[in-house]
Design a protein around this motif. Structure first.
Motif, PDB file in Angstrom:
ATOM      1  N   UNK A  53       8.061   4.950  -5.782  1.00 31.48           N
ATOM      2  CA  UNK A  53       6.793   5.185  -5.098  1.00 31.48           C
ATOM      3  C   UNK A  53       5.755   4.134  -5.499  1.00 31.48           C
ATOM      4  N   UNK A  54       5.627   3.879  -6.793  1.00 32.61           N
ATOM      5  CA  UNK A  54       4.649   2.899  -7.269  1.00 32.61           C
ATOM      6  C   UNK A  54       5.037   1.475  -6.882  1.00 32.61           C
ATOM      7  N   UNK A  55       6.329   1.187  -6.905  1.00 31.37           N
ATOM      8  CA  UNK A  55       6.786  -0.141  -6.503  1.00 31.37           C
ATOM      9  C   UNK A  55       6.511  -0.377  -5.018  1.00 31.37           C
ATOM     10  N   UNK A  56       6.718   0.633  -4.205  1.00 29.17           N
ATOM     11  CA  UNK A  56       6.427   0.516  -2.775  1.00 29.17           C
ATOM     12  C   UNK A  56       4.944   0.214  -2.563  1.00 29.17           C
ATOM     13  N   UNK A  57       4.103   0.902  -3.296  1.00 27.16           N
ATOM     14  CA  UNK A  57       2.659   0.680  -3.182  1.00 27.16           C
ATOM     15  C   UNK A  57       2.297  -0.725  -3.642  1.00 27.16           C
ATOM     16  N   UNK A  58       2.848  -1.144  -4.776  1.00 23.85           N
ATOM     17  CA  UNK A  58       2.540  -2.477  -5.322  1.00 23.85           C
ATOM     18  C   UNK A  58       2.958  -3.591  -4.360  1.00 23.85           C
ATOM     19  N   UNK A  59       4.095  -3.412  -3.708  1.00 26.07           N
ATOM     20  CA  UNK A  59       4.659  -4.468  -2.845  1.00 26.07           C
ATOM     21  C   UNK A  59       4.325  -4.272  -1.369  1.00 26.07           C
ATOM     22  N   UNK A  62       6.722   0.500   2.904  1.00 27.61           N
ATOM     23  CA  UNK A  62       6.878   1.938   3.003  1.00 27.61           C
ATOM     24  C   UNK A  62       8.135   2.311   2.215  1.00 27.61           C
ATOM     25  N   UNK A  63       8.240   3.572   1.866  1.00 26.41           N
ATOM     26  CA  UNK A  63       9.309   3.993   0.960  1.00 26.41           C
ATOM     27  C   UNK A  63      10.703   3.782   1.557  1.00 26.41           C
ATOM     28  N   UNK A  64      10.835   3.982   2.853  1.00 27.72           N
ATOM     29  CA  UNK A  64      12.147   3.791   3.491  1.00 27.72           C
ATOM     30  C   UNK A  64      12.556   2.317   3.449  1.00 27.72           C
ATOM     31  N   UNK A  65      11.608   1.432   3.764  1.00 27.53           N
ATOM     32  CA  UNK A  65      11.915  -0.004   3.722  1.00 27.53           C
ATOM     33  C   UNK A  65      12.252  -0.432   2.300  1.00 27.53           C
ATOM     34  N   UNK A  66      11.499   0.080   1.341  1.00 25.21           N
ATOM     35  CA  UNK A  66      11.770  -0.267  -0.050  1.00 25.21           C
ATOM     36  C   UNK A  66      13.164   0.182  -0.462  1.00 25.21           C
ATOM     37  N   UNK A  67      13.550   1.376  -0.072  1.00 25.47           N
ATOM     38  CA  UNK A  67      14.875   1.882  -0.422  1.00 25.47           C
ATOM     39  C   UNK A  67      15.962   0.962   0.132  1.00 25.47           C
ATOM     40  N   UNK A  68      15.806   0.527   1.373  1.00 26.13           N
ATOM     41  CA  UNK A  68      16.790  -0.390   1.972  1.00 26.13           C
ATOM     42  C   UNK A  68      16.859  -1.705   1.202  1.00 26.13           C
ATOM     43  N   UNK A  69      15.698  -2.249   0.842  1.00 25.23           N
ATOM     44  CA  UNK A  69      15.668  -3.514   0.104  1.00 25.23           C
ATOM     45  C   UNK A  69      16.290  -3.329  -1.280  1.00 25.23           C
TER      46      UNK A  69
END
Length: 141
Positions: A53-59, A62-69
């Motif tokens: 959650x915090x990494x998604x905010x920092x970068x 959105x959480x779904x895109x972050x999970x894919x990456x």
């Protein structure tokens, strides 16, 4: 008031961002990573152990895109996710040695590219541009 698309602030900022992103992507292609993956590695390099959650905010993902990456980076063995000792539902994200080595190998080229991008401005103009964009960002948040 007349609206001229090519002079709209949003368009100018977007166009500059897109052109810089495309330039960066050409360099990163040789290392089999995308600009989106680079952003995540950059976010982790200075501070590891972010929860997703915090990494998604920092970068700014959105959480779904972050999970894919993160899934892709994990398959490439550039990051690892570990269960949090505080919350079993939470994962903390860390760079692997391979990820850190890749980051450190690519970083000088990214720094050089950023210097080239900024070289069209004097030092004071570049400082002013950054200040103005940060002012805009603060107003939009």
């Amino acid at each position: 008031m007349e609206y001229i698309f090519d002079e709209a602030l949003g368009w100018i900022v977007y166009k500059a961002r897109l052109l810089m992103k495309n330039k960066l992507q050409k360099t990163l292609k040789d290392y089999d990573i995308t600009t989106e993956q680079w952003v995540i590695l950059s976010g982790l390099y200075t501070k590891e152990g972010y929860n997703q959650k915090d990494l998604a905010k920092r970068c700014l993902k959105d959480r779904a895109a972050l999970t894919r990456i993160l899934d892709i980076l994990e398959r490439k063995e550039l990051i690892k996710r570990e269960n949090s000792s505080n919350d079993r539902r939470e994962f903390l994200v860390y760079m692997t040695d391979k990820g850190r080595n890749l980051y450190e190998e690519v970083l000088p080229m990214v720094i050089k590219m950023n210097q080239e991008n900024g070289s069209v401005f004097s030092e004071s103009e570049l400082h002013q541009l950054k200040d103005l964009l940060n002012k805009l960002i603060l107003n939009l948040e």
